[in-house]
Scaffold this motif. Structure first.
Motif, PDB file in Angstrom:
ATOM      1  N   ARG A  45       0.828  -1.165   0.007  1.00  0.00           N
ATOM      2  CA  ARG A  45      -0.022  -0.003   0.288  1.00  0.00           C
ATOM      3  C   ARG A  45       1.030   1.252  -0.137  1.00  0.00           C
ATOM      4  NH1 ARG A  45      -5.065  -0.373   3.755  1.00  0.00           N
ATOM      5  NH2 ARG A  45      -3.486  -0.373   5.333  1.00  0.00           N
ATOM      6  N   GLU A  46       0.374   2.274  -0.727  1.00  0.00           N
ATOM      7  CA  GLU A  46       1.259   3.448  -0.759  1.00  0.00           C
ATOM      8  C   GLU A  46       0.451   4.618  -0.686  1.00  0.00           C
ATOM      9  OE1 GLU A  46       3.143   3.233  -4.635  1.00  0.00           O
ATOM     10  OE2 GLU A  46       1.075   3.903  -5.610  1.00  0.00           O
ATOM     11  N   PHE A  47       1.189   5.871  -0.232  1.00  0.00           N
ATOM     12  CA  PHE A  47       0.459   7.178  -0.054  1.00  0.00           C
ATOM     13  C   PHE A  47       0.220   7.637  -1.237  1.00  0.00           C
ATOM     14  CE2 PHE A  47      -0.258  11.131   1.812  1.00  0.00           C
ATOM     15  CZ  PHE A  47       0.356  12.188   0.872  1.00  0.00           C
ATOM     16  N   VAL A  48      -1.112   8.265  -1.394  1.00  0.00           N
ATOM     17  CA  VAL A  48      -1.558   9.161  -2.513  1.00  0.00           C
ATOM     18  C   VAL A  48      -1.452  10.623  -2.384  1.00  0.00           C
ATOM     19  CG1 VAL A  48      -3.262   9.490  -4.220  1.00  0.00           C
ATOM     20  CG2 VAL A  48      -2.742   7.072  -3.613  1.00  0.00           C
ATOM     21  N   ALA A  49      -2.463  10.893  -1.362  1.00  0.00           N
ATOM     22  CA  ALA A  49      -2.640  12.337  -1.028  1.00  0.00           C
ATOM     23  C   ALA A  49      -2.975  12.500   0.528  1.00  0.00           C
ATOM     24  CB  ALA A  49      -3.454  12.887  -2.042  1.00  0.00           C
ATOM     25  N   SER A  50      -2.594  13.708   0.954  1.00  0.00           N
ATOM     26  CA  SER A  50      -3.354  13.927   2.317  1.00  0.00           C
ATOM     27  C   SER A  50      -3.762  15.531   2.373  1.00  0.00           C
ATOM     28  CB  SER A  50      -2.204  13.683   3.337  1.00  0.00           C
ATOM     29  OG  SER A  50      -1.203  14.624   3.153  1.00  0.00           O
ATOM     30  N   ILE A  51      -4.538  15.547   3.479  1.00  0.00           N
ATOM     31  CA  ILE A  51      -5.265  17.050   3.572  1.00  0.00           C
ATOM     32  C   ILE A  51      -5.346  17.385   5.142  1.00  0.00           C
ATOM     33  CG2 ILE A  51      -7.775  16.305   3.581  1.00  0.00           C
ATOM     34  CD1 ILE A  51      -8.058  18.984   1.857  1.00  0.00           C
ATOM     35  N   SER A  52      -4.812  18.507   5.365  1.00  0.00           N
ATOM     36  CA  SER A  52      -4.918  18.797   6.718  1.00  0.00           C
ATOM     37  C   SER A  52      -6.366  18.816   7.422  1.00  0.00           C
ATOM     38  CB  SER A  52      -4.125  19.912   7.035  1.00  0.00           C
ATOM     39  OG  SER A  52      -4.663  21.239   6.415  1.00  0.00           O
ATOM     40  N   TRP A  53      -6.534  18.939   8.629  1.00  0.00           N
ATOM     41  CA  TRP A  53      -7.798  18.846   9.139  1.00  0.00           C
ATOM     42  C   TRP A  53      -8.452  20.394   8.756  1.00  0.00           C
ATOM     43  CZ3 TRP A  53      -3.966  20.723  11.709  1.00  0.00           C
ATOM     44  CH2 TRP A  53      -3.956  21.750  12.704  1.00  0.00           C
ATOM     45  N   SER A  54      -7.716  21.505   8.366  1.00  0.00           N
ATOM     46  CA  SER A  54      -8.305  22.669   8.349  1.00  0.00           C
ATOM     47  C   SER A  54      -8.200  23.149   6.900  1.00  0.00           C
ATOM     48  CB  SER A  54      -7.138  23.802   9.134  1.00  0.00           C
ATOM     49  OG  SER A  54      -5.807  23.809   8.743  1.00  0.00           O
ATOM     50  N   TYR A  55      -7.994  22.118   5.998  1.00  0.00           N
ATOM     51  CA  TYR A  55      -7.958  22.494   4.589  1.00  0.00           C
ATOM     52  C   TYR A  55      -6.651  23.184   4.022  1.00  0.00           C
ATOM     53  CZ  TYR A  55     -13.277  22.123   5.125  1.00  0.00           C
ATOM     54  OH  TYR A  55     -14.668  21.839   5.381  1.00  0.00           O
ATOM     55  N   SER A  56      -5.929  23.730   5.031  1.00  0.00           N
ATOM     56  CA  SER A  56      -5.051  24.592   4.587  1.00  0.00           C
ATOM     57  C   SER A  56      -3.802  24.071   3.727  1.00  0.00           C
ATOM     58  CB  SER A  56      -4.387  25.593   5.422  1.00  0.00           C
ATOM     59  OG  SER A  56      -3.823  24.697   6.678  1.00  0.00           O
ATOM     60  N   ARG A  57      -3.748  22.676   3.985  1.00  0.00           N
ATOM     61  CA  ARG A  57      -2.336  22.006   3.553  1.00  0.00           C
ATOM     62  C   ARG A  57      -2.752  20.597   2.625  1.00  0.00           C
ATOM     63  NH1 ARG A  57       1.964  21.964   8.263  1.00  0.00           N
ATOM     64  NH2 ARG A  57       3.461  21.512   6.553  1.00  0.00           N
ATOM     65  N   LYS A  58      -1.986  20.350   1.583  1.00  0.00           N
ATOM     66  CA  LYS A  58      -2.070  19.170   1.129  1.00  0.00           C
ATOM     67  C   LYS A  58      -0.838  18.658   0.794  1.00  0.00           C
ATOM     68  CE  LYS A  58      -6.655  20.956  -0.914  1.00  0.00           C
ATOM     69  NZ  LYS A  58      -7.305  21.157  -2.091  1.00  0.00           N
ATOM     70  N   ASP A  59      -0.709  17.538   0.398  1.00  0.00           N
ATOM     71  CA  ASP A  59       0.301  16.845  -0.035  1.00  0.00           C
ATOM     72  C   ASP A  59       0.067  15.798  -1.156  1.00  0.00           C
ATOM     73  OD1 ASP A  59       2.891  14.506   1.527  1.00  0.00           O
ATOM     74  OD2 ASP A  59       3.130  16.012  -0.222  1.00  0.00           O
TER      75      ASP A  59
END
Length: 129
Positions: A45-59
């Protein structure tokens, strides 16, 4: 009882699009970073995308940057992944996951599965050539 339920997977042709959804319940959704992971047959399994709880940051992982967009709607307790320009290499089961620590986020650490407590059952995405 925390539940994460993914939907929106399916079969598409190369170049097509899909929009995955993850409905969360049993947790204060707005307090937790969320991510999408995927697992292709025979692979880890591999990471695709993440988002902070406050919407402000993504990866995003490099291979999906510019093609995938992660989003969330805290009012609806929902997480999304808009996937465009899909290729056969995107074929996998896609999982959503909720972070184990409230109001915490780091693009450095949140690519690791160990940062997540709850996982959905996954939704299959198949891209035909």
């Amino acid at each position: 009882q925390v539940q994460l339920v993914e939907s929106g997977g399916g079969l598409v042709q190369t170049g097509g699009s899909l929009n995955l959804s993850c409905a969360a319940s049993g947790l204060t959704f707005s307090n937790y970073a969320m991510s999408w992971f995927r697992q292709a047959p025979g692979k880890e399994r591999e990471f695709v995308a993440s988002i902070s709880w406050s919407y402000s940051r993504k990866d995003y992982r490099d291979s999906v940057k510019g093609r995938f967009t992660i989003a969330r709607d805290n009012a609806k307790n929902s997480l999304y992944l808009q996937m465009n320009s899909l290729t056969p290499e995107d074929t996998a089961v896609y999982f959503c996951a909720s972070a184990r620590r409230a109001r915490s986020y780091s693009t450095t650490y949140y690519r690791s599965e160990t940062e997540y407590t709850y996982w959905g059952q996954g939704t299959q995405v198949t891209v035909s050539s």
